[in-house]
Design an enzyme around this catalytic site. Structure first.
Site, PDB file in Angstrom:
ATOM      1  N   VAL A 172       0.846  -1.197   0.000  1.00  0.00           N
ATOM      2  CA  VAL A 172       0.000   0.000   0.000  1.00  0.00           C
ATOM      3  C   VAL A 172       0.880   1.246   0.000  1.00  0.00           C
ATOM      4  O   VAL A 172       1.859   1.332   0.747  1.00  0.00           O
ATOM      5  CB  VAL A 172      -0.919   0.025   1.249  1.00  0.00           C
ATOM      6  N   CYS A 359     -12.575  27.019  11.509  1.00  0.00           N
ATOM      7  CA  CYS A 359     -12.762  25.896  10.584  1.00  0.00           C
ATOM      8  C   CYS A 359     -13.923  25.004  11.027  1.00  0.00           C
ATOM      9  O   CYS A 359     -14.697  24.522  10.198  1.00  0.00           O
ATOM     10  CB  CYS A 359     -11.474  25.089  10.475  1.00  0.00           C
TER      11      CYS A 359
END
Length: 389
Positions: A172, A359
């Protein structure tokens, strides 16, 4: 200054108060989301500099707000930008035009990317250790059934592993691997072999140390994705919260690089913050103080970039979870601040608090979201992805 004649004819405070009426925000009110102005220079800074003035005036102690997240949520939900456009030629607390110089160059070039990544992610592992979960995961958690930050981040990591269809022995690649939270989890729980690309020396050093202590098959590479040419292709690719640093000028190359290093039967899971409209800039305050040259891609920009490269098997919006994640980070940051205060200072504390909570408010308002894309090669005759939730 960008004040127009109509603005100059009004008292700035009165105008500011009138603009906030629909959002149910009061100047010097008593509710947690009300703004308490401590320095009248605040008004002219916000009116002349927009979001940059709003953030900098908070950093300089000109105003206070107990729940900045809820204040920003209300500002964005009631679309004050539209009201401002009708009344004057300025914008408050929202995106305004950035430097024109960025239109002439690639602000996410390889050399620039290395500098920008270091400016944020190499601030200090001490800061991030106190703020993040136990696995050092600096991206949105998944709070569907989670009761705390650790659970939310493990749920997110496992969701990505299941979407990628990981099996023992698979190789991966994690593009933009951070401190290796995904790689370490995937190697530990799913028995895969992981390579991770990062431009942060601090992240790579600590992440490799964590992986080695656990005896995991995880390898950190200090390399830009555009310069990486592995000897073998990967079974799976994952990229979590990294494409926000890639920039629209480089989306095509980003996906071309991912396609080049993934096997024909591979799966690519992309996790990204998503903007509601296409842009090549970000909020000016965020650009200056938090993520230089970062840009949240729009759905349209991503769709165009993957065209003729990948099949979009699935898209999952988990944006509501980032609100909770950011609030949890802020709680950890404030709780751990006594250990950081001497090194970072009061202005940094205010900057960081404003970053996290503003945010959170933006995600709460759904002004921005978080998407997880599952992508496969076009050459597959039969899709092998099974939707996860």
């Amino acid at each position: 200054m960008i004040l127009s004649n109509p603005i100059e004819q009004h008292n700035l405070q009165s105008l500011f108060e009138s603009l906030l009426v629909d959002a149910d925000i009061k100047i010097n009110g008593s509710r947690p989301w009300d703004v308490k102005v401590l320095d009248d220079r605040f008004y002219s800074l916000v009116f002349s500099q927009g979001s940059l003035g709003l953030g900098e005036s908070y950093m300089d102690g000109m105003w206070e707000c107990e729940q900045i997240d809820e204040m920003i949520n209300r500002v964005l939900r009631h679309d004050l930008e539209a009201h401002l456009d009708n009344k004057a030629k300025f914008k408050i607390g929202l995106n305004v035009a950035g430097s024109k110089l960025k239109d002439l160059v690639n602000p996410q070039s390889i050399s620039r990317a290395k500098h920008d990544v270091s400016s944020h992610y190499d601030l200090g592992n001490d800061l991030f250790k106190l703020m993040l979960d136990k696995r050092m995961t600096y991206t949105c958690g998944y709070w569907n059934h989670a009761e705390n930050l650790d659970e939310a981040q493990e749920a997110k990591l496992d969701l990505i592993c299941r979407k990628a269809g990981l099996k023992p022995g698979m190789r991966v690649l994690d593009i933009g691997c951070g401190w290796g939270s995904f790689m370490n989890y995937a190697a530990e729980k799913y028995g895969v072999i992981c390579d991770g690309l990062t431009l942060s020396h601090e992240q790579a050093e600590l992440g490799q140390q964590i992986a080695d202590e656990k005896g995991l098959a995880v390898n950190f590479l200090l390399q830009d994705y555009r310069e990486y040419h592995p000897k073998e292709k990967y079974d799976r690719i994952v990229s979590v919260g990294m494409i926000e640093h890639v920039g629209p000028s480089n989306y095509d190359e980003y996906f071309t690089c991912a396609k080049r290093v993934m096997k024909d039967d591979g799966i690519f899971v992309l996790h990204t913050i998503g903007g509601k409209e296409s842009s090549d800039k970000t909020d000016p305050w965020i650009d200056k103080y938090i993520f230089p040259n970062g840009v949240c891609p729009s759905f349209a920009q991503l769709a165009q970039a993957v065209e003729n490269k990948f099949v979009v098997e699935d898209v999952h919006n988990i944006g509501e979870s980032y609100d909770k994640t950011l609030v949890a980070w802020c709680e950890n940051f404030e709780k751990g601040w006594p250990q950081l205060a001497e090194k970072y200072g009061e202005r940094f504390k205010r900057m960081w608090r404003y970053y996290l909570l503003s945010c959170a408010g933006a995600f709460r308002s759904r002004n921005i979201n978080v998407w997880q894309f599952v992508l496969t090669h076009e050459c597959l005759s039969q899709p092998h992805y099974i939707r996860q939730s």
